[in-house]
Design an enzyme around this catalytic site. Structure first.
Site, short mmCIF file in Angstrom:
data_model
loop_
_atom_site.label_atom_id
_atom_site.label_comp_id
_atom_site.label_asym_id
_atom_site.label_seq_id
_atom_site.Cartn_x
_atom_site.Cartn_y
_atom_site.Cartn_z
CG LEU A 1 -1.93 -1.20 1.26
CD1 LEU A 1 -2.90 -1.05 2.45
CD2 LEU A 1 -2.74 -1.39 -0.02
CE LYS B 1 1.68 4.95 -11.03
NZ LYS B 1 0.39 4.87 -11.67
CB SER C 1 7.01 0.52 -19.35
OG SER C 1 6.92 1.81 -19.89
CE1 TYR D 1 8.36 2.43 -13.75
CE2 TYR D 1 8.45 3.46 -15.91
CZ TYR D 1 7.84 2.60 -15.02
OH TYR D 1 6.72 1.90 -15.41
CE LYS E 1 8.10 -1.13 -14.73
NZ LYS E 1 7.41 -2.11 -13.89
CG PHE F 1 2.19 1.58 -26.02
CD1 PHE F 1 2.46 0.21 -26.02
CD2 PHE F 1 2.98 2.40 -26.80
CE1 PHE F 1 3.50 -0.32 -26.80
CE2 PHE F 1 4.01 1.89 -27.59
CZ PHE F 1 4.26 0.53 -27.59
P1 NAD Z 1 0.44 1.75 -8.91
O1 NAD Z 1 1.45 2.53 -8.16
O2 NAD Z 1 -0.98 2.18 -8.84
O3 NAD Z 1 0.51 0.20 -8.51
C1 NAD Z 1 1.71 -0.40 -8.06
C2 NAD Z 1 1.38 -1.07 -6.73
O4 NAD Z 1 2.57 -1.72 -6.25
C3 NAD Z 1 0.93 -0.08 -5.66
O5 NAD Z 1 -0.29 -0.53 -5.11
C4 NAD Z 1 2.06 -0.12 -4.63
O6 NAD Z 1 1.57 0.08 -3.31
C5 NAD Z 1 2.61 -1.51 -4.84
N1 NAD Z 1 4.02 -1.69 -4.45
C6 NAD Z 1 5.10 -0.93 -4.81
N2 NAD Z 1 6.20 -1.42 -4.23
C7 NAD Z 1 5.85 -2.51 -3.51
C8 NAD Z 1 6.54 -3.43 -2.69
N3 NAD Z 1 7.86 -3.33 -2.48
N4 NAD Z 1 5.85 -4.43 -2.10
C9 NAD Z 1 4.51 -4.55 -2.29
N5 NAD Z 1 3.80 -3.70 -3.04
C10 NAD Z 1 4.46 -2.69 -3.65
O7 NAD Z 1 0.92 1.70 -10.44
P2 NAD Z 1 0.19 1.13 -11.73
O8 NAD Z 1 -0.02 2.27 -12.65
O9 NAD Z 1 -0.93 0.25 -11.34
O10 NAD Z 1 1.38 0.26 -12.34
C11 NAD Z 1 1.49 -1.13 -12.15
C12 NAD Z 1 2.75 -1.62 -12.84
O11 NAD Z 1 2.68 -1.28 -14.23
C13 NAD Z 1 4.02 -0.98 -12.31
O12 NAD Z 1 5.03 -1.96 -12.30
C14 NAD Z 1 4.33 0.07 -13.35
O13 NAD Z 1 5.70 0.37 -13.41
C15 NAD Z 1 3.85 -0.58 -14.62
N6 NAD Z 1 3.52 0.38 -15.68
C16 NAD Z 1 2.65 1.40 -15.40
C17 NAD Z 1 2.37 2.34 -16.38
C18 NAD Z 1 1.48 3.50 -16.10
O14 NAD Z 1 1.55 4.51 -16.80
N7 NAD Z 1 0.59 3.43 -15.11
C19 NAD Z 1 2.97 2.23 -17.66
C20 NAD Z 1 3.82 1.16 -17.91
C21 NAD Z 1 4.09 0.24 -16.90
N1 UFG Z 2 2.17 16.10 -20.59
C1 UFG Z 2 1.89 17.46 -20.54
N2 UFG Z 2 1.57 18.01 -19.34
C2 UFG Z 2 1.48 17.29 -18.19
C3 UFG Z 2 1.75 15.91 -18.25
C4 UFG Z 2 2.11 15.35 -19.47
O1 UFG Z 2 1.96 18.15 -21.56
O2 UFG Z 2 1.19 17.87 -17.13
C5 UFG Z 2 2.48 15.47 -21.89
C6 UFG Z 2 3.85 14.82 -21.96
O3 UFG Z 2 4.83 15.74 -22.35
C7 UFG Z 2 3.58 13.70 -22.97
C8 UFG Z 2 2.14 13.31 -22.74
O4 UFG Z 2 1.54 14.43 -22.08
O5 UFG Z 2 3.71 14.20 -24.28
C9 UFG Z 2 1.94 12.09 -21.90
O6 UFG Z 2 2.67 12.24 -20.67
P1 UFG Z 2 2.46 11.25 -19.43
O7 UFG Z 2 3.30 11.77 -18.31
O8 UFG Z 2 1.02 11.05 -19.19
O9 UFG Z 2 3.01 9.87 -19.97
P2 UFG Z 2 4.45 9.48 -20.56
O10 UFG Z 2 4.24 9.05 -21.96
O11 UFG Z 2 5.44 10.53 -20.31
O12 UFG Z 2 4.85 8.25 -19.64
C10 UFG Z 2 3.97 7.17 -19.35
C11 UFG Z 2 4.28 6.61 -17.97
C12 UFG Z 2 5.63 5.95 -17.98
C13 UFG Z 2 5.71 4.94 -19.07
C14 UFG Z 2 5.34 5.53 -20.40
C15 UFG Z 2 5.27 4.48 -21.47
O13 UFG Z 2 4.28 7.65 -17.00
O14 UFG Z 2 5.84 5.31 -16.77
O15 UFG Z 2 4.06 6.18 -20.32
O16 UFG Z 2 4.44 3.45 -21.05
F1 UFG Z 2 6.97 4.45 -19.12
#
Ligand code: NAD
Ligand code: UFG
Length: 338
Positions: free
Chosen positions: A35, A86, A126, A150, A154, A179
């Protein structure tokens, strides 16, 4: 017999949506989450949606002996490994925390899986592992690289899993390269709940629309895209969650190491998203153009054909449903789970 799936990080944004889809498909679900970036309220909501309760352990995956008890107690069929930190920006400030949590956490998980002979794993990777792609759309065989700690976690975890598979091909491993996950469950009961001011575009726009934030900063309008703002492949989180079920089924029928893009194949610019949000919600989204954000790329979108062909999985929701559901979640839960 029902299969039991362990979700690390299952109380989080993508994890909670995946819980819903798994329970709807009659899997048993166990969640391990510390959490650190979520609330157990998400799992109560999962129960409201599905009528079923995931078994929950508040455990840090780094704490091996606590985590071991979960493996001792349950006959686990497969693990979906979401647990990780993340925030890209934060990872550049406190890289050691990111490496420790994400990589050591994964190694701890894998060693327990090996010990208890649980050899099916789906890993949350990712699109960040593609770095700045030379061409678009991105296929799974594109070269990989990393631009921040980060992204490195990955990529390194992908390499660790590939080495593990080479050493013992009785493992079944799916690397899912997400994505940009956005939106919320259509019920409005679960969604993305950022702790602080959101880093990501979609939750930021939602909070501007509801009046919690004053205006959006658009990070650059001088990219080589059709309107100069960044282009991304925004995927509805429910579609993404279903991709995990498709990957689990694939591992059951055709085991091995598999890699898939989970995206829509369609890129939208920042301004297109702003306009869609304003149109669908009827709310003005004030914005200003500011400098580019360090580390951002111009455009990134998937070629999702491999997943369509081999996993029989395709996204069902488009931008309208994404905005509708993000807004539904935001208006029903203005303070998230709090
Ligand atoms: P999130 O932060 O909502 O979920 C991650 C969960 O992992 C959280 O509930 C956190 O409490 C838990 N956690 C973190 N470290 C932990 C630990 N040491 N032990 C137990 N629990 C732990 O994020 P999300 O958006 O649901 O992402 C899930 C996964 O997908 C992550 O690995 C993230 O890197 C990956 N991912 C997310 C995105 C995105 O944009 N959301 C994009 C690409 C990949
Ligand atoms: N952006 C803005 N203003 C903001 C936030 C974002 O203009 O306040 C723009 C960024 O420049 C980008 C687009 O919106 O062009 C999307 O940005 P996000 O931060 O929503 O997403 P990213 O593509 O930068 O990154 C996300 C996740 C990463 C992951 C990646 C690919 O945050 O963890 O997608 O999966 F690695």
């Amino acid at each position: 017999m029902k299969k039991t799936i362990l979700l690390t990080g299952g109380a989080g944004y993508i994890g909670s949506h995946t819980c819903v889809e798994l329970l709807n498909k009659d899997y048993d679900v166990i969640v391990v989450d510390n959490l650190s970036n979520s609330s157990s309220e998400s799992l109560k909501r999962v129960e409201e949606i599905t009528g079923e309760k995931p078994v929950f352990y508040k455990i840090n995956v780094l704490k091996k002996e606590d985590f071991r008890n979960v493996f001792k107690k349950h006959a686990i069929h497969a693990v979906i490994h979401f647990a990780g930190l993340k925030a890209v920006g934060e990872s550049t400030e406190i890289p050691l925390k990111y490496y420790h949590n994400n990589i050591t956490g994964t190694l701890t998980l894998l060693s327990l899986m090996q010990e208890y002979n649980v050899k099916n794993i789906v890993f949350s990777s990712s699109a960040t592992v593609y770095g700045e792609p030379a061409t678009l759309p991105i296929t799974e065989d594109f070269p990989t690289s990393t631009a921040n700690p980060y992204g490195s976690t990955k990529l390194f975890i992908e390499e660790i899993l590939k080495d593990l598979y080479k050493s013992d091909n009785t493992w079944n491993i799916a690397l899912l390269r997400y994505f940009n996950p956005v939106g919320a469950h259509p019920s409005g009961k679960i969604g993305e709940d950022p702790n602080d001011i959101p880093n990501n575009l979609m939750p930021y726009i939602s909070q501007v629309a509801i009046g919690k934030l004053k205006e959006l900063s658009v990070f650059g309008n001088d990219y080589s895209t059709h309107d100069g703002t960044g282009v991304r492949d925004y995927i509805h989180v429910t579609d993404l969650a279903k991709g995990h079920i498709a990957a689990l089924s694939k591992l059951d029928t055709a085991p091995g190491l598999i890699i898939y893009n989970l995206g829509t194949g369609q890129g939208y610019s920042v301004l297109e998203l702003v306009n869609a949000f304003a149109k669908i919600t009827g709310k003005a989204i004030p914005y200003k153009i500011v400098n580019r954000r360090l580390g951002d790329i111009a455009a990134c979108y998937a070629n999702p054909q491999k997943a369509a062909k081999e996993l029989n999985w395709k996204t069902q929701f488009g931008l309208n449903e994404i905005v509708r559901d993000a807004w539904n979640w935001q208006t029903n839960n203005p303070d998230g789970y709090r």
